[in-house]
Scaffold this motif. Structure first.
Motif, short mmCIF file in Angstrom:
data_model
loop_
_atom_site.label_atom_id
_atom_site.label_comp_id
_atom_site.label_asym_id
_atom_site.label_seq_id
_atom_site.Cartn_x
_atom_site.Cartn_y
_atom_site.Cartn_z
N PHE A 1 -15.83 -37.17 -22.50
CA PHE A 1 -14.98 -35.70 -22.46
C PHE A 1 -15.83 -34.66 -21.51
CE2 PHE A 1 -12.77 -37.26 -26.42
CZ PHE A 1 -11.41 -37.62 -25.86
N GLY A 2 -17.08 -34.40 -21.82
CA GLY A 2 -17.91 -33.79 -21.09
C GLY A 2 -18.02 -34.11 -19.64
N ALA A 3 -17.93 -35.50 -19.26
CA ALA A 3 -18.12 -35.70 -17.76
C ALA A 3 -16.99 -35.40 -17.31
CB ALA A 3 -18.42 -37.27 -17.77
N ALA A 4 -15.68 -35.53 -17.90
CA ALA A 4 -14.29 -35.34 -17.49
C ALA A 4 -14.31 -33.74 -16.89
CB ALA A 4 -13.23 -35.52 -18.27
N ILE A 5 -14.71 -33.05 -17.90
CA ILE A 5 -14.71 -31.33 -17.49
C ILE A 5 -15.69 -31.03 -16.48
CG2 ILE A 5 -15.44 -29.37 -18.75
CD1 ILE A 5 -14.44 -30.35 -21.22
N LEU A 6 -16.97 -31.61 -16.73
CA LEU A 6 -17.89 -31.22 -15.46
C LEU A 6 -17.17 -31.86 -14.34
CD1 LEU A 6 -20.63 -30.10 -14.96
CD2 LEU A 6 -21.74 -32.74 -15.40
N ASN A 7 -16.71 -32.77 -14.05
CA ASN A 7 -16.21 -33.46 -12.77
C ASN A 7 -14.72 -32.64 -12.12
OD1 ASN A 7 -17.48 -35.81 -11.55
ND2 ASN A 7 -17.50 -36.47 -13.79
N VAL A 8 -14.48 -31.85 -13.01
CA VAL A 8 -13.17 -31.30 -12.43
C VAL A 8 -13.37 -29.75 -12.23
CG1 VAL A 8 -11.49 -32.54 -13.59
CG2 VAL A 8 -12.36 -30.54 -14.73
N LEU A 9 -14.62 -29.33 -12.51
CA LEU A 9 -15.33 -27.94 -11.74
C LEU A 9 -15.20 -27.89 -10.29
CD1 LEU A 9 -18.35 -27.46 -14.13
CD2 LEU A 9 -16.01 -26.36 -14.45
N GLY B 1 -13.16 -31.87 -4.31
CA GLY B 1 -12.17 -32.77 -3.87
C GLY B 1 -10.92 -32.60 -3.88
N ILE B 2 -10.50 -32.44 -5.12
CA ILE B 2 -8.96 -32.05 -5.36
C ILE B 2 -8.58 -30.84 -4.47
CG2 ILE B 2 -7.26 -31.41 -7.17
CD1 ILE B 2 -9.07 -32.98 -9.33
N LEU B 3 -9.53 -29.68 -4.57
CA LEU B 3 -9.03 -28.55 -3.97
C LEU B 3 -9.25 -28.64 -2.30
CD1 LEU B 3 -10.33 -25.82 -6.23
CD2 LEU B 3 -8.12 -26.59 -6.14
N ALA B 4 -10.05 -29.29 -1.78
CA ALA B 4 -10.38 -29.29 -0.41
C ALA B 4 -9.21 -29.54 0.56
CB ALA B 4 -11.69 -30.26 -0.09
N SER C 1 -25.03 -25.61 -20.98
CA SER C 1 -24.63 -26.97 -21.47
C SER C 1 -23.90 -26.68 -22.86
CB SER C 1 -26.05 -27.67 -21.80
OG SER C 1 -26.67 -27.25 -22.64
N GLY C 2 -24.19 -25.79 -23.54
CA GLY C 2 -23.51 -25.44 -24.79
C GLY C 2 -22.00 -25.11 -24.66
N TYR C 3 -21.63 -24.56 -23.46
CA TYR C 3 -20.27 -24.45 -22.99
C TYR C 3 -19.55 -25.76 -22.83
CZ TYR C 3 -20.54 -19.13 -22.99
OH TYR C 3 -20.72 -17.91 -23.32
N LEU C 4 -20.34 -26.66 -21.87
CA LEU C 4 -19.81 -27.87 -21.59
C LEU C 4 -19.48 -28.73 -22.87
CD1 LEU C 4 -19.18 -29.99 -19.49
CD2 LEU C 4 -21.73 -30.66 -19.64
N PHE C 5 -20.51 -28.68 -23.73
CA PHE C 5 -20.07 -29.68 -24.88
C PHE C 5 -19.10 -28.63 -25.70
CE2 PHE C 5 -24.13 -31.59 -23.87
CZ PHE C 5 -23.79 -32.86 -24.08
N ARG C 6 -18.79 -27.65 -25.83
CA ARG C 6 -18.01 -26.87 -26.52
C ARG C 6 -16.34 -27.63 -26.06
NH1 ARG C 6 -18.80 -20.66 -26.68
NH2 ARG C 6 -20.99 -21.50 -27.42
#
Length: 254
Positions: A169-177, A186-189, A222-227
């Motif tokens: 879940f953390g990877a999913a959030i991080l990757n969509v930044l 890449g989604i926005l470009a 990193s705390g925000y990411l894991f939250r």
């Protein structure tokens, strides 16, 4: 020629070997084999490598559907991590950072030839395929962790799967930044103006590195990411207690 064939055969065996290693570690953890922390560590690390391969495989499959047939010739559809642009930076370093710090940094990289894709918006679908794979993996692992509980007792296997789910879940959030170098950008470009893309081009190689440096060095970041990761974990019925135990077992040496 024989050497090239041997290297391809060796590379093709990497993914199945990692899967077998993860399955074996999971069985050992479920049986409480000593040292259980080591087996959870191997289980989570193998699962993470598998997820990196699946993430890039998803990019490649969608790219192929969109018209980029080059992904087949490049070997991206084989789940062979050695086919990535740089296996050390794309696979080994993210795995080591996960082992040391528990930060789910993106890993593998595949080169998509966007000019082959049929429509302007297709690169957005290609980019979105990776994070969606992590999200799906997190859901499946959350359910598997719940199914590994015996008589309301959290097992080492369930704890390891729960922690791995949080990492997904953390990877999913991080990757969509929307940071250059990540799938979110890449989604926005494709929808940015040529002038905007030209202005961003000089910082593209460094933006992701700067973000990762902040995540590693600033606990609040990193705390925000894991939250956010735990919020998704909760949404799909995960047990925070199991994930905490899994994290403790994963860092068995500390």
């Amino acid at each position: 020629m024989t050497g090239a064939i041997r290297r391809r055969s060796l590379g093709a065996a990497v993914f199945p070997a990692v899967v077998l290693l993860g399955v074996g570690a999971g069985i050992a953890a479920d049986r409480g084999a000593s040292p259980v922390g080591l087996w959870v560590f191997v289980l989570v690390l193998a699962g993470w490598v598998i997820s990196l391969c699946l993430h890039e495989f998803a990019h490649s499959v969608v790219a192929l559907a969109g018209g980029d047939v080059s992904v087949r010739a490049k070997g991206y559809l084989t789940l062979n991590p050695l086919r990535y642009t740089d296996p050390v930076f794309s696979l080994v370093i993210p795995a080591l950072l996960l082992a040391v710090g528990g930060i789910p940094l993106p890993g593998g990289a595949v080169l998509i030839e966007n000019h082959r894709l049929r429509y302007r918006w297709w690169p957005s679908l290609v980019s979105a395929a990776g994070p969606l794979t992590n999200l799906l993996a997190g859901i499946v692992l959350t359910l598997a962790a719940a199914g590994s509980t015996h008589d309301d007792r959290i097992t080492a296997l369930g704890a390891g799967l729960a922690f791995l789910a949080v990492l997904q879940f953390g990877a999913a959030i991080l990757n969509v930044l929307p940071v250059p170098g990540l799938d979110g950008f890449g989604i926005l470009a494709p929808f940015l103006s040529p002038a905007a893309n030209r202005a961003i081009a000089p910082i593209r190689p460094w933006a992701g590195l700067a973000l990762f440096a902040v995540l590693i060095s600033v606990p609040q970041a990193s705390g925000y990411l894991f939250r956010g990761a735990f919020a998704l974990f909760d949404l799909f019925g995960g047990s925070r207690g199991a994930a905490a135990i899994g994290q403790g077992l994963f860092h068995f040496w500390s």
